[in-house]
Design an enzyme around this catalytic site. Sequence first.
Site, short mmCIF file in Angstrom:
data_model
loop_
_atom_site.label_atom_id
_atom_site.label_comp_id
_atom_site.label_asym_id
_atom_site.label_seq_id
_atom_site.Cartn_x
_atom_site.Cartn_y
_atom_site.Cartn_z
N LYS A 66 0.80 -1.22 0.00
CA LYS A 66 0.00 0.00 0.00
C LYS A 66 0.84 1.28 0.00
CE LYS A 66 -4.41 -1.44 0.39
NZ LYS A 66 -5.53 -0.95 -0.44
N SER A 319 1.37 -9.64 -0.34
CA SER A 319 1.05 -8.22 -0.29
C SER A 319 1.20 -7.55 1.07
CB SER A 319 -0.38 -7.99 -0.81
OG SER A 319 -1.30 -8.81 -0.12
#
Length: 336
Positions: A66, A319
């Site tokens: 992110k 991720s």
Amino acid sequence: MSGVVRTGGRLSDRAAPTVADVVAARERIASLVRPSPALYSAPLTELVGAPTWLKLENLRPPGSFKVRGAANKLLSLSEDERRRGVVASSAGNHGAAVAYVAGILGIPATICVPETTGSVKLDTIRAAGAEAIVRGATFDEAVAVAEQVRRERGLVPVHPFDDPDVIAGQGTIGLEILDAVPDCAVVAVAVSGGGLAGGVGLALEASQAATRLIGVSAERAAAMAASVRAGHPVDVPDERTLAEVLSGGIGADNRFTLPLVTRLVAEHVSVTEEEIAAAMRFAFVRHHVVVEGGGSVTIAAALASKLPEGDGPVVLVVSGGNVDPRQLWEVLDRTA
């Protein structure tokens, strides 16, 4: 994840992101975001039947991919917008990323998170100097809180996924994958709001490689996959899941990520809670890597033989790694 929070320059005025935006984002964020490692996995290679690599986004500060979208968005703000400060709604990782980048750039940041947010993510947000507002039982309720704060304080919103700058930032992962494994046949990414899948898909689409992009959802957090099937945004029930960062809807007024995911993701697969737990254990035991539930779904799909066969190397985007130590211990303590 849901709810589009608009800026003074409305999202409806923005053009959809392109691969040129992804390339520009790579240059823009280079001083803040270094390339993440691609780790060759011998045990997964044996299981999958093709060379398999882990793209370890969980190793970068503050613990997830992110930071790429957050950096690209905040670096694109005007001086006036930076002075006003930003607000973000988040299940944890997006908020931590916005707080981290805002702290480096000296931009005031307010992060609205639901009450289900883990202590690790919350501590990371506060340690970066951001204000954390913990309110709402679900992510969608935290979105509503963020919109109220935006109106009251005149802050600039940083959407967790449905924003061209955020999508382009996440897409830089795709460019790095092509650098590290140029002949990759399959790339698997976690799917939630679709910023990661949309951005990586743009990068892969522009390459000469015949690469298939596979989206992996948790069975208990599959709003995007359901929306793709329906052809429009749909809500799914909120359920407890190890992959809490993948929970929530995609927003009734989703503008960018649903069309991108529909066009660019070749296939959607889903994984169970036990498969997610097995993937977290596998990453820790076999590769000495800490991965959170939402970050491990691509590994889970590989371990469960749910990825389609390809004609070459496979890349699994890992991720995120912001897992509560108590949850990790519980997962590791389960019988495999």
